[in-house]
Write a protein that holds these residues in place. Structure first.
Motif, PDB file in Angstrom:
ATOM      1  N   MET A  80       0.868  -1.181   0.000  1.00  0.00           N
ATOM      2  CA  MET A  80       0.000   0.000   0.000  1.00  0.00           C
ATOM      3  C   MET A  80       0.900   1.224   0.000  1.00  0.00           C
ATOM      4  N   ASN A  81       0.339   2.400  -0.233  1.00  0.00           N
ATOM      5  CA  ASN A  81       1.091   3.632  -0.026  1.00  0.00           C
ATOM      6  C   ASN A  81       1.304   3.794   1.473  1.00  0.00           C
ATOM      7  N   TYR A  99       2.866   2.272  -3.342  1.00  0.00           N
ATOM      8  CA  TYR A  99       2.465   0.914  -3.704  1.00  0.00           C
ATOM      9  C   TYR A  99       3.158   0.516  -5.008  1.00  0.00           C
ATOM     10  N   ASN A 122      -4.365   4.026   9.034  1.00  0.00           N
ATOM     11  CA  ASN A 122      -4.235   2.919   8.088  1.00  0.00           C
ATOM     12  C   ASN A 122      -3.338   1.805   8.610  1.00  0.00           C
ATOM     13  N   ARG A 124      -0.856  -1.048   8.007  1.00  0.00           N
ATOM     14  CA  ARG A 124       0.110  -1.288   6.932  1.00  0.00           C
ATOM     15  C   ARG A 124       0.312  -2.786   6.749  1.00  0.00           C
ATOM     16  N   SER A 126       2.874  -5.388   4.584  1.00  0.00           N
ATOM     17  CA  SER A 126       4.122  -5.337   3.815  1.00  0.00           C
ATOM     18  C   SER A 126       4.783  -6.711   3.766  1.00  0.00           C
TER      19      SER A 126
END
Length: 159
Positions: A80-81, A99, A122, A124, A126
């Motif tokens: 994600m960003n 992203y 948000n 995260r 990763s």
């Protein structure tokens, strides 16, 4: 996922490492860094975060309790960003990538980690993994170490 991972290794990672023969962990580690409403605020102790150093989880991978070999190169790919509140930090500098991007860094000698609490809205997600060029892989640098597993049992594993 395994097919996609293998394609990524052969199409991208061998180019990044500059070698047609690489050593890489079998599958990447999947990390979830929960958003603020899911972590410290649900603990029920408003004073909890006053006693915790926000950088206390930063580490170098060559040190206790990780003991990664010096030839390892770290890679990190957020799914994600990310923003300055939910990203990984390297030497206390935020890694602000979008992203689809990933970074390569020397986690053995460079302090890295996230803030103790994700203060963004948000969660995260990763991936991270370690790899090296085959010619840099050196079994002589590997040894047996005692490591602590999640259930606090000690196990001797070869590194």
């Amino acid at each position: 996922f395994v097919n996609l991972w293998n394609s990524f290794l052969t199409d991208v990672l061998i180019k990044v490492l500059g070698s047609n023969k690489i050593v890489v962990q079998k599958l990447p580690s999947y990390k979830i860094y929960r958003a603020q409403e899911e972590n410290r605020y649900n603990v029920g102790n408003e004073d909890l975060d006053k006693d915790i150093d926000m950088w206390s989880n930063h580490h170098k991978d060559e040190e206790y309790p990780y003991y990664h070999a010096k030839f390892d190169t770290n890679f990190w790919l957020p799914l994600m960003n990310v923003d300055s509140m939910n990203t990984m930090y390297i030497e206390k500098e935020p890694v602000l990538i979008q992203y689809g991007e990933f970074i390569e860094f020397q986690g053995n000698t460079t302090s890295h980690g996230a803030k103790v609490f994700n203060e963004s809205q948000n969660t995260r997600y990763s991936l991270d993994w370690r790899a090296c060029r085959y010619e840099d892989y050196d079994e002589a640098l590997l040894d047996d170490r005692e490591v602590y597993l999640r259930d606090n049992k000690i196990q001797k594993i070869g590194f």
